[in-house]
Design a protein around this motif. Sequence first.
Motif, PDB file in Angstrom:
ATOM      1  N   LYS A 141      -3.541  -6.556  27.166  1.00 34.88           N
ATOM      2  CA  LYS A 141      -4.543  -5.678  26.577  1.00 34.88           C
ATOM      3  C   LYS A 141      -4.227  -5.473  25.095  1.00 34.88           C
ATOM      4  CE  LYS A 141      -2.284  -1.271  27.713  1.00 34.88           C
ATOM      5  NZ  LYS A 141      -2.468   0.045  28.382  1.00 34.88           N
ATOM      6  N   HIS A 142      -5.232  -4.993  24.379  1.00 27.15           N
ATOM      7  CA  HIS A 142      -5.059  -4.725  22.959  1.00 27.15           C
ATOM      8  C   HIS A 142      -4.486  -3.325  22.752  1.00 27.15           C
ATOM      9  CE1 HIS A 142      -7.886  -8.126  22.678  1.00 27.15           C
ATOM     10  NE2 HIS A 142      -7.362  -8.309  21.482  1.00 27.15           N
ATOM     11  N   LEU A 143      -3.492  -3.238  21.868  1.00 21.84           N
ATOM     12  CA  LEU A 143      -2.840  -1.970  21.568  1.00 21.84           C
ATOM     13  C   LEU A 143      -3.123  -1.555  20.130  1.00 21.84           C
ATOM     14  CD1 LEU A 143       0.654  -2.688  23.190  1.00 21.84           C
ATOM     15  CD2 LEU A 143      -1.321  -1.554  24.243  1.00 21.84           C
ATOM     16  N   LYS A 144      -3.122  -0.267  19.869  1.00 21.24           N
ATOM     17  CA  LYS A 144      -3.354   0.239  18.521  1.00 21.24           C
ATOM     18  C   LYS A 144      -2.196  -0.176  17.612  1.00 21.24           C
ATOM     19  CE  LYS A 144      -6.032   4.264  19.996  1.00 21.24           C
ATOM     20  NZ  LYS A 144      -6.132   5.751  19.972  1.00 21.24           N
ATOM     21  N   ASP A 145      -2.561  -0.599  16.392  1.00 23.10           N
ATOM     22  CA  ASP A 145      -1.533  -1.080  15.457  1.00 23.10           C
ATOM     23  C   ASP A 145      -1.792  -0.554  14.049  1.00 23.10           C
ATOM     24  OD1 ASP A 145       0.747  -2.520  14.697  1.00 23.10           O
ATOM     25  OD2 ASP A 145      -0.448  -4.250  14.092  1.00 23.10           O
ATOM     26  N   GLY A 146      -2.145   0.718  13.936  1.00 24.51           N
ATOM     27  CA  GLY A 146      -2.330   1.319  12.625  1.00 24.51           C
ATOM     28  C   GLY A 146      -3.752   1.217  12.104  1.00 24.51           C
ATOM     29  N   PHE A 147      -3.872   1.391  10.781  1.00 25.64           N
ATOM     30  CA  PHE A 147      -5.185   1.385  10.124  1.00 25.64           C
ATOM     31  C   PHE A 147      -5.139   0.482   8.888  1.00 25.64           C
ATOM     32  CE2 PHE A 147      -4.974   5.220  12.568  1.00 25.64           C
ATOM     33  CZ  PHE A 147      -6.258   5.387  13.077  1.00 25.64           C
ATOM     34  N   ALA A 148      -6.276  -0.142   8.614  1.00 27.07           N
ATOM     35  CA  ALA A 148      -6.359  -1.074   7.479  1.00 27.07           C
ATOM     36  C   ALA A 148      -7.425  -0.623   6.485  1.00 27.07           C
ATOM     37  CB  ALA A 148      -6.669  -2.480   7.966  1.00 27.07           C
ATOM     38  N   TYR A 149      -7.031  -0.600   5.228  1.00 25.11           N
ATOM     39  CA  TYR A 149      -7.957  -0.340   4.119  1.00 25.11           C
ATOM     40  C   TYR A 149      -8.401  -1.696   3.583  1.00 25.11           C
ATOM     41  CZ  TYR A 149      -9.452   1.076  -0.614  1.00 25.11           C
ATOM     42  OH  TYR A 149     -10.141   1.265  -1.777  1.00 25.11           O
ATOM     43  N   SER A 150      -9.706  -1.910   3.502  1.00 25.94           N
ATOM     44  CA  SER A 150     -10.216  -3.186   2.995  1.00 25.94           C
ATOM     45  C   SER A 150     -11.366  -2.929   2.032  1.00 25.94           C
ATOM     46  CB  SER A 150     -10.701  -4.076   4.152  1.00 25.94           C
ATOM     47  OG  SER A 150     -11.224  -5.293   3.666  1.00 25.94           O
ATOM     48  N   GLN A 151     -11.267  -3.516   0.848  1.00 27.14           N
ATOM     49  CA  GLN A 151     -12.335  -3.409  -0.146  1.00 27.14           C
ATOM     50  C   GLN A 151     -12.556  -4.773  -0.777  1.00 27.14           C
ATOM     51  OE1 GLN A 151     -11.962  -0.230  -2.991  1.00 27.14           O
ATOM     52  NE2 GLN A 151     -13.477  -1.103  -4.394  1.00 27.14           N
ATOM     53  N   ASN A 152     -13.766  -5.270  -0.667  1.00 27.97           N
ATOM     54  CA  ASN A 152     -14.119  -6.564  -1.252  1.00 27.97           C
ATOM     55  C   ASN A 152     -14.999  -6.318  -2.474  1.00 27.97           C
ATOM     56  OD1 ASN A 152     -16.206  -9.070  -1.319  1.00 27.97           O
ATOM     57  ND2 ASN A 152     -14.212  -9.729  -0.602  1.00 27.97           N
ATOM     58  N   ALA A 153     -14.619  -6.914  -3.606  1.00 26.33           N
ATOM     59  CA  ALA A 153     -15.347  -6.678  -4.851  1.00 26.33           C
ATOM     60  C   ALA A 153     -15.537  -7.983  -5.618  1.00 26.33           C
ATOM     61  CB  ALA A 153     -14.603  -5.670  -5.720  1.00 26.33           C
ATOM     62  N   ASN A 154     -16.441  -7.942  -6.589  1.00 21.86           N
ATOM     63  CA  ASN A 154     -16.754  -9.122  -7.387  1.00 21.86           C
ATOM     64  C   ASN A 154     -16.687  -8.778  -8.868  1.00 21.86           C
ATOM     65  OD1 ASN A 154     -19.106 -10.982  -8.760  1.00 21.86           O
ATOM     66  ND2 ASN A 154     -18.000 -12.059  -7.161  1.00 21.86           N
ATOM     67  N   LEU A 155     -16.133  -9.696  -9.634  1.00 17.99           N
ATOM     68  CA  LEU A 155     -16.043  -9.540 -11.086  1.00 17.99           C
ATOM     69  C   LEU A 155     -16.537 -10.818 -11.736  1.00 17.99           C
ATOM     70  CD1 LEU A 155     -15.020  -7.888 -13.574  1.00 17.99           C
ATOM     71  CD2 LEU A 155     -12.824  -9.087 -13.282  1.00 17.99           C
ATOM     72  N   LYS A 156     -17.519 -10.711 -12.629  1.00 16.44           N
ATOM     73  CA  LYS A 156     -18.074 -11.882 -13.301  1.00 16.44           C
ATOM     74  C   LYS A 156     -17.924 -11.745 -14.811  1.00 16.44           C
ATOM     75  CE  LYS A 156     -21.505 -13.128  -9.794  1.00 16.44           C
ATOM     76  NZ  LYS A 156     -22.901 -13.544  -9.529  1.00 16.44           N
ATOM     77  N   PHE A 157     -17.643 -12.872 -15.470  1.00 19.15           N
ATOM     78  CA  PHE A 157     -17.582 -12.881 -16.933  1.00 19.15           C
ATOM     79  C   PHE A 157     -17.801 -14.303 -17.436  1.00 19.15           C
ATOM     80  CE2 PHE A 157     -13.295 -13.162 -15.213  1.00 19.15           C
ATOM     81  CZ  PHE A 157     -12.709 -14.209 -15.901  1.00 19.15           C
ATOM     82  N   ASP A 158     -18.134 -14.415 -18.725  1.00 21.26           N
ATOM     83  CA  ASP A 158     -18.382 -15.726 -19.323  1.00 21.26           C
ATOM     84  C   ASP A 158     -17.148 -16.614 -19.168  1.00 21.26           C
ATOM     85  OD1 ASP A 158     -20.867 -14.864 -20.052  1.00 21.26           O
ATOM     86  OD2 ASP A 158     -20.363 -14.517 -22.153  1.00 21.26           O
TER      87      ASP A 158
END
Length: 218
Positions: free
Chosen positions: A79-96
Motif C-alpha cells: 500500500k501507499h504510505l504518507k511521505d511528507g509534502f512537496a512544494y512545486s512551482q513551475n514558471a517561465n522566463l523569456k528574453f531576447d
Amino acid sequence: MDIIVEGNASDFFKPDQISLNINFYTKKDDYNLALSCGTENVEAFIVNVLEKLEFKKEDLKTRSFSVSEVTKYDAEKRKHLKDGFAYSQNANLKFDLDINKLSKFMELVSNLDTPPIYRINFELKNEDKAKSLVIAKAYTKAEEKAKMIALAAGKKLKNCIKVDFKPFAENVISNTQFGSMYNKEMSMANSVSETIQNTFTPEDIEVQEKLYCLWVAE
C-alpha cells in the motif's frame, strides 16, 4: 476542369528568443515547512538570479503552483504510505536571445543552495510572420503545379477558388534544448560559463506548411 494540388514549403529562421521553463521543488515532512522553504527558495532565486540579471520579479510568469501530500509505495505492506509534502512551482522566463546572459543565468543558478531545474528552448518571437512567409511559398508551389497540370491537359489556369491549410499545432521552437541537473560536485565554474558563450549555438528553426488548393482551368 477542377485541379486539386498540394503545395509544400519550408524555410529556416534563426531563433531570436530564449524561453526558460523553470521548476522549483522542495520536499519536507511538514506542510508548513514545505511551503515556507519552497517560498524561500523562490525568493532566493529572484534576489540572486533575476535581479542580478536586471529582470523584474514580474518577468517570472508562474504556470502552476501546488503544495501536495507525497506518498510512496511499501512493497511489503502493499500500500501507499504518507511521505511528507512537496512544494512545486513551475514558471517561465523569456528574453531576447543573448548567449552571454544565458550563461550568466546558468552560473548564478548553480550557486544557489537549492537550485531549480530548468529547460531552455530557443524560439521565434514572431511565429506568425514566419508562418505567413512559408504559407506564401507553399501557395506559389501549388500554383506552379496547377499550371503544369492545366498545360498538360491543354487548358488554361483561371483562378483558385478554395484553399485549405493545416496550421501548426505545436510551438515553433528550435530543436536545440538544454536541461539542468545539479549536485555539489557540478557547480558552474567561470571557465564553463565562458565555454558555453563561445561554443553554444542554437540550431535554426525549420517552419513547414502544407496547402491544398482547388483551381479552375478552362
